[in-house]
Design a protein around this motif. Sequence first.
Motif, mmCIF file in Angstrom:
data_model
loop_
_atom_site.group_PDB
_atom_site.id
_atom_site.type_symbol
_atom_site.label_atom_id
_atom_site.label_comp_id
_atom_site.label_asym_id
_atom_site.label_seq_id
_atom_site.Cartn_x
_atom_site.Cartn_y
_atom_site.Cartn_z
ATOM 1 N N ASN A 137 17.443 34.030 24.764
ATOM 2 C CA ASN A 137 17.136 35.285 24.062
ATOM 3 C C ASN A 137 17.116 36.474 25.018
ATOM 4 O OD1 ASN A 137 16.825 34.019 21.534
ATOM 5 N ND2 ASN A 137 14.711 33.449 22.027
ATOM 6 N N LEU A 138 16.600 36.264 26.220
ATOM 7 C CA LEU A 138 16.479 37.366 27.186
ATOM 8 C C LEU A 138 17.832 37.951 27.570
ATOM 9 C CD1 LEU A 138 13.673 36.014 29.520
ATOM 10 C CD2 LEU A 138 13.561 38.075 28.123
ATOM 11 N N VAL A 139 18.831 37.108 27.745
ATOM 12 C CA VAL A 139 20.127 37.631 28.187
ATOM 13 C C VAL A 139 20.836 38.412 27.088
ATOM 14 C CG1 VAL A 139 20.473 35.885 29.965
ATOM 15 C CG2 VAL A 139 21.268 35.438 27.628
ATOM 16 N N LYS A 140 20.361 38.309 25.853
ATOM 17 C CA LYS A 140 20.959 39.074 24.763
ATOM 18 C C LYS A 140 20.461 40.517 24.727
ATOM 19 C CE LYS A 140 21.293 34.996 21.748
ATOM 20 N NZ LYS A 140 20.795 34.367 20.488
ATOM 21 N N GLU A 141 19.365 40.788 25.435
ATOM 22 C CA GLU A 141 18.724 42.090 25.354
ATOM 23 C C GLU A 141 19.346 43.125 26.263
ATOM 24 O OE1 GLU A 141 14.634 41.330 26.128
ATOM 25 O OE2 GLU A 141 14.366 40.032 24.370
ATOM 26 N N ARG A 142 20.142 42.716 27.227
ATOM 27 C CA ARG A 142 20.792 43.650 28.138
ATOM 28 C C ARG A 142 22.012 42.977 28.744
ATOM 29 N NH1 ARG A 142 16.526 45.035 32.566
ATOM 30 N NH2 ARG A 142 15.186 45.165 30.716
ATOM 31 N N GLN A 143 22.867 43.769 29.359
ATOM 32 C CA GLN A 143 24.068 43.221 29.996
ATOM 33 C C GLN A 143 23.830 43.115 31.503
ATOM 34 O OE1 GLN A 143 25.665 42.031 27.051
ATOM 35 N NE2 GLN A 143 27.407 42.309 28.415
ATOM 36 N N TYR A 144 24.320 42.035 32.078
ATOM 37 C CA TYR A 144 24.155 41.813 33.509
ATOM 38 C C TYR A 144 25.505 41.648 34.190
ATOM 39 C CZ TYR A 144 19.139 41.054 32.925
ATOM 40 O OH TYR A 144 17.803 41.218 32.655
ATOM 41 N N ASP A 145 25.552 42.108 35.429
ATOM 42 C CA ASP A 145 26.750 41.900 36.245
ATOM 43 C C ASP A 145 26.733 40.518 36.895
ATOM 44 O OD1 ASP A 145 26.307 45.265 37.266
ATOM 45 O OD2 ASP A 145 27.798 44.543 35.830
ATOM 46 N N TRP A 146 25.554 39.979 37.044
ATOM 47 C CA TRP A 146 25.396 38.683 37.711
ATOM 48 C C TRP A 146 24.217 37.958 37.076
ATOM 49 C CZ3 TRP A 146 27.119 37.561 43.206
ATOM 50 C CH2 TRP A 146 26.748 36.279 43.615
ATOM 51 N N ILE A 147 24.435 36.768 36.609
ATOM 52 C CA ILE A 147 23.351 35.933 36.097
ATOM 53 C C ILE A 147 23.347 34.635 36.885
ATOM 54 C CG2 ILE A 147 22.400 34.705 34.111
ATOM 55 C CD1 ILE A 147 23.752 36.703 32.291
ATOM 56 N N ASP A 148 22.209 34.304 37.464
ATOM 57 C CA ASP A 148 22.078 33.086 38.245
ATOM 58 C C ASP A 148 21.055 32.180 37.570
ATOM 59 O OD1 ASP A 148 20.845 31.360 40.562
ATOM 60 O OD2 ASP A 148 22.756 32.100 41.309
ATOM 61 N N VAL A 149 21.449 30.974 37.257
ATOM 62 C CA VAL A 149 20.580 30.042 36.537
ATOM 63 C C VAL A 149 20.409 28.768 37.355
ATOM 64 C CG1 VAL A 149 20.271 28.679 34.446
ATOM 65 C CG2 VAL A 149 21.273 30.959 34.301
ATOM 66 N N ASP A 150 19.162 28.454 37.676
ATOM 67 C CA ASP A 150 18.819 27.219 38.377
ATOM 68 C C ASP A 150 17.708 26.555 37.587
ATOM 69 O OD1 ASP A 150 18.175 25.182 40.073
ATOM 70 O OD2 ASP A 150 17.833 26.419 41.838
ATOM 71 N N PRO A 151 18.053 25.765 36.548
ATOM 72 C CA PRO A 151 17.056 25.341 35.567
ATOM 73 C C PRO A 151 16.281 24.067 35.878
ATOM 74 C CG PRO A 151 19.210 24.660 34.845
ATOM 75 C CD PRO A 151 19.405 25.358 36.162
ATOM 76 N N PHE A 152 16.363 23.561 37.090
ATOM 77 C CA PHE A 152 15.584 22.368 37.424
ATOM 78 C C PHE A 152 15.955 21.215 36.487
ATOM 79 C CE2 PHE A 152 11.508 19.980 38.096
ATOM 80 C CZ PHE A 152 11.616 19.874 39.463
ATOM 81 N N GLY A 153 17.245 20.963 36.379
ATOM 82 C CA GLY A 153 17.753 19.944 35.468
ATOM 83 C C GLY A 153 19.154 20.323 35.041
ATOM 84 N N THR A 154 19.484 20.059 33.813
ATOM 85 C CA THR A 154 20.809 20.405 33.319
ATOM 86 C C THR A 154 20.882 21.868 32.892
ATOM 87 O OG1 THR A 154 22.483 19.943 31.628
ATOM 88 C CG2 THR A 154 20.187 19.588 31.003
ATOM 89 N N PRO A 155 21.963 22.562 33.245
ATOM 90 C CA PRO A 155 22.153 23.938 32.768
ATOM 91 C C PRO A 155 22.834 23.985 31.405
ATOM 92 C CG PRO A 155 23.912 23.369 34.276
ATOM 93 C CD PRO A 155 22.996 22.151 34.209
ATOM 94 N N ALA A 156 23.200 22.834 30.854
ATOM 95 C CA ALA A 156 24.002 22.781 29.632
ATOM 96 C C ALA A 156 23.456 23.626 28.487
ATOM 97 C CB ALA A 156 24.179 21.322 29.198
ATOM 98 N N PRO A 157 22.141 23.614 28.197
ATOM 99 C CA PRO A 157 21.658 24.395 27.055
ATOM 100 C C PRO A 157 21.810 25.906 27.209
ATOM 101 C CG PRO A 157 20.046 22.746 27.725
ATOM 102 C CD PRO A 157 21.061 22.832 28.807
ATOM 103 N N TYR A 158 21.987 26.384 28.455
ATOM 104 C CA TYR A 158 22.002 27.819 28.718
ATOM 105 C C TYR A 158 23.401 28.389 28.916
ATOM 106 C CZ TYR A 158 17.356 26.123 29.877
ATOM 107 O OH TYR A 158 16.149 25.474 29.838
ATOM 108 N N LEU A 159 24.396 27.535 29.029
ATOM 109 C CA LEU A 159 25.732 27.988 29.418
ATOM 110 C C LEU A 159 26.334 28.967 28.424
ATOM 111 C CD1 LEU A 159 27.315 24.694 30.820
ATOM 112 C CD2 LEU A 159 26.355 26.611 32.099
#
Length: 371
Positions: A137-159
């Motif tokens: 939900n957070l990434v829908k609120e603004r546009q980013y030039d760089w998003i880094d995700v380190d989810p302590f497990g699988t990143p699949a749900p966030y891709l």
Amino acid sequence: MWDNPDILEQSTSTTPLKRIGLPDEIAGAAVFLASDAGAFMTGQQLVIDGGHNVSASFSIADWIKNQNKEVNLIVGMMKDKEHVEFIKAFENIVNSITLIDIPNQDGAISKEDFKKKLDNLKLNNLQSEVFHGDLQNLVKERQYDWIDVDPFGTPAPYLESIIKNVNDGGILGIAATDTAVLCGAKPSICFKRYGAYSMKRVAAKEVGIRILLGRIQTLAAKYDRGVEPMLSYSEGHHLRVFVKVIDARPISLKWLNQDMAVLDEEAAEAAGPIWMEKIIDSEMVPENCEGQLGKFFDILKKEAEGPPGLFDINDMARAAEIGQTPKKLKIVECLQKEGFFASISIFSPIGIKTNAPHEIRTRAIENAQSL
């Protein structure tokens, strides 16, 4: 295993202490947890890794410094990170860093703890904002030039959500620590999460990277977008990719069999469908770095131009019936003298990347034994 100098060097090259842990250093924590003194401790993680986790941020920051552009980071942080050291690596390098909570995941840091980290950010001259909520939900609120995700497990749900909401030409940094799934131990779960079957043994981590990239590409195509890998590597217990989001382009995912042959269709014991294009842009790899990090980048740059997959040097020695396995650098040298591409790899201490056919590999390892 640690008697092999190549394995030892690669395993210790990215840790600040530059050595492996000793049994007593690990056993002490185990004794504590099993004793009466540790009876009231529960739900915690003790990271005994010689500083391995901390060193990852310095590798990323060093790469950012060479890009000569404004960079704004969004980072999901976990309790087991050394926050002060992690953030310190980005001092005067990025323009801003946004820390987010991942509230529905075990190990995620709380909103209250995040607020405490603001003082650390201010000390390092970083503009900062803290959000508490679901990443999707957070990434829908603004546009980013760089998003880094380190989810302590699988990143699949966030891709899908980050692919949809990063700017055109933006960068995605994605880490995956579900290496058992991506690297061959749980192929059915891998297919469920990523839409591809994994591979065990020497090429497992590289194949895991290609599975992750294949999934990102597949999701990007749904939104008429594509991806261009910039940097991919494995370090310790996690896989890491950095991709640039570009306009859609025709990319076909394929299969890789146990002989490292690329196939258009599914075959027995083959991994796929996976990304078969380059996974490293050699121009993006920093140059003239010193120490162990410099060695890491040198290997990364050399193998960037190689074909998919890796060959196990011990399997090569057994096939050639020569007994003791020669040093891998000698094998690489002999393969290059035969006129073929060859390099060692950051994805395995016993792997070699080459396009040489079986008979040439056999001859090269025989020649290497005599050097």
